[in-house]
Design an enzyme around this catalytic site. Structure first.
Site, PDB file in Angstrom:
ATOM      1  N   GLU A 260       1.058  -1.132   0.217  1.00  0.00           N
ATOM      2  CA  GLU A 260      -0.087   0.081  -0.089  1.00  0.00           C
ATOM      3  C   GLU A 260       0.594   1.142   0.267  1.00  0.00           C
ATOM      4  O   GLU A 260       2.241   1.119   0.588  1.00  0.00           O
ATOM      5  CB  GLU A 260      -0.551  -0.346   1.304  1.00  0.00           C
ATOM      6  CG  GLU A 260      -2.005   1.326   1.512  1.00  0.00           C
ATOM      7  CD  GLU A 260      -2.195   1.187   2.873  1.00  0.00           C
ATOM      8  OE1 GLU A 260      -1.535   0.311   4.139  1.00  0.00           O
ATOM      9  OE2 GLU A 260      -3.429   1.762   3.460  1.00  0.00           O
TER      10      GLU A 260
ATOM     11  N   LYS B 183      -9.348   2.446  -1.886  1.00  0.00           N
ATOM     12  CA  LYS B 183      -9.535   1.548  -0.508  1.00  0.00           C
ATOM     13  C   LYS B 183     -10.793   1.541  -0.021  1.00  0.00           C
ATOM     14  O   LYS B 183     -10.895   2.983  -0.357  1.00  0.00           O
ATOM     15  CB  LYS B 183      -8.901   2.341   0.568  1.00  0.00           C
ATOM     16  CG  LYS B 183      -8.489   1.631   1.147  1.00  0.00           C
ATOM     17  CD  LYS B 183      -7.407   1.949   2.345  1.00  0.00           C
ATOM     18  CE  LYS B 183      -7.409   1.210   3.799  1.00  0.00           C
ATOM     19  NZ  LYS B 183      -5.976   1.023   4.360  1.00  0.00           N
TER      20      LYS B 183
ATOM     21  N   CYS C 296      -5.117  -2.950   3.314  1.00  0.00           N
ATOM     22  CA  CYS C 296      -4.589  -3.226   4.529  1.00  0.00           C
ATOM     23  C   CYS C 296      -6.017  -3.327   4.790  1.00  0.00           C
ATOM     24  O   CYS C 296      -6.042  -4.674   4.803  1.00  0.00           O
ATOM     25  CB  CYS C 296      -4.049  -1.598   4.509  1.00  0.00           C
ATOM     26  SG  CYS C 296      -3.219  -1.524   6.336  1.00  0.00           S
TER      27      CYS C 296
HETATM   28  N1  CDT Z   1      -2.663   1.669   6.420  1.00  0.00           N
HETATM   29  C1  CDT Z   1      -4.023   0.712   7.112  1.00  0.00           C
HETATM   30  O1  CDT Z   1      -4.758  -0.101   6.497  1.00  0.00           O
HETATM   31  N2  CDT Z   1      -4.107   0.113   8.429  1.00  0.00           N
HETATM   32  C2  CDT Z   1      -4.488  -0.324   9.770  1.00  0.00           C
HETATM   33  C3  CDT Z   1      -3.908   0.170  10.698  1.00  0.00           C
HETATM   34  C4  CDT Z   1      -4.963   0.897  11.494  1.00  0.00           C
HETATM   35  S1  CDT Z   1      -5.062   1.457  13.223  1.00  0.00           S
HETATM   36  C5  CDT Z   1      -5.729   3.149  13.194  1.00  0.00           C
HETATM   37  C6  CDT Z   1      -4.547  -1.389   9.502  1.00  0.00           C
HETATM   38  O2  CDT Z   1      -5.666  -2.050   9.916  1.00  0.00           O
HETATM   39  O3  CDT Z   1      -4.014  -2.885   9.284  1.00  0.00           O
END
Ligand code: CDT
Length: 309
Positions: A46, A123, A168
């Site tokens: 990402e 996303k 993600c």
């Molecule tokens: N980039 C991303 O989506 N990270 C999230 C962590 C979020 S914590 C506020 C994840 O789900 O890994």
């Protein structure tokens, strides 16, 4: 057999001052390694091209827009696309997208082996918050800098397989997986930037965070009888550690390749798309077993409603 050799190109940290050109040079090193290992497709993280900038509070529009790409490929990424085309390797990579209309998305694209873009995903499940949060150890401002994706969860025919994308945080939501499962997805590819520390629970620990990530990916793959490739940007960015743990998971939910470091590292697996057939035709034969008459609340409500409410 319909075998696709997939590479997960985990990236180590990218510092705030690092140029796109320097990052692309690192991506090409991984691409060359993938070519030597016979990869047909290489998946990058990402927001591959920059540090994970949603940790920074910014108000100035020009400062914000400097993290975004106005076109893809562009001058900085052209060498990657050119080399991939020469090697006949398909690419998946994430980047921050600024549209001609001025909209901002957290985006990922998929190419075929000629370098043509066959799919774009934006996303949907943006984590974090939009206002400065003094209660958190650090900020996660995806809701400030990005709009929720407006393209849904399509799948694309690429290399004789049905491929889908997410990004993600989407991996934690079974809805993301099932929407692609309902379109017969055979290979789900995505990148992530997951902080090693929970900004709202410092004591949580890296082990639990890695476990939760692997848990949802293995479950999503198994419950939809699909391969999954999950690729991290990892390591210490400006004092903020991101976890590694990139994995390739088979349609039975087993991890078949896993990164060992928090740096630039290539993981690979030979993925037979026909290995998805058994699950799709038996326990997860959706047409025979799904009971949609009970699923209404999944699309009708977001939050929890207890029966008393
Ligand atoms: N980039 C991303 O989506 N990270 C999230 C962590 C979020 S914590 C506020 C994840 O789900 O890994």
């Amino acid at each position: 057999m319909r075998e696709i050799t997939v590479g997960g190109a985990q990236m180590g940290p990218i510092q705030k001052a690092e140029s796109r050109e320097a990052v692309v040079a690192r991506m090409i090193v991984l691409l060359e390694a993938a070519a030597k290992r016979g990869c047909d497709l290489v998946v990058y993280p990402e927001l591959t091209l920059t540090t994970f900038f949603p940790r920074y509070w910014m108000d100035d529009e020009a400062e914000i827009d400097a993290w975004f790409e106005r076109e893809m490929p562009n001058g900085a990424t052209k060498p990657l696309f050119d080399r991939a085309r020469e090697l006949e390797i398909a690419l998946c990579l994430g980047y921050a997208e600024l549209t001609p209309e001025g909209d901002h998305y957290n985006t990922q694209i998929l190419t075929d082996r000629t370098g043509a873009i066959v799919g774009k995903y934006r996303k949907v499940h943006l984590p974090g918050h939009s206002e400065y949060d003094t209660e958190r150890a650090f900020q996660h401002l995806e809701k400030k800098y990005f709009l929720p994706g407006d393209l849904g969860f399509p799948v694309w025919r690429n290399m004789d397989a049905w491929m889908g994308m997410m990004i993600c945080n989407d991996r934690r939501w079974p809805e993301s997986w099932r929407l692609m499962g309902l379109q017969g997805v055979e290979l789900v590819v995505f990148g992530y930037n997951t902080p090693s520390v929970n900004s709202q629970m410092g004591g949580e620990g890296l082990e639990k965070r890695l476990y939760h990530s692997e848990l949802v990916i293995c479950a999503g793959a198994y419950q939809n009888a699909t391969w999954a490739v999950a690729v991290a940007k990892a390591g210490d960015e400006d004092g903020h550690p991101l976890m590694g743990g990139s994995i390739i998971v088979d349609p039975n939910g087993f991890v078949v390749a896993k990164a060992q470091t928090e740096g630039d590292e290539l993981i690979t697996a030979v993925c037979d798309m026909d290995a998805t057939v058994f699950g799709k035709e038996t326990i997860f034969d959706f047409a025979r077993h799904r009971r949609i008459e009970h699923y209404g609340p999944i699309t009708a409500q977001t939050g929890v409603k207890t029966p008393e409410a």
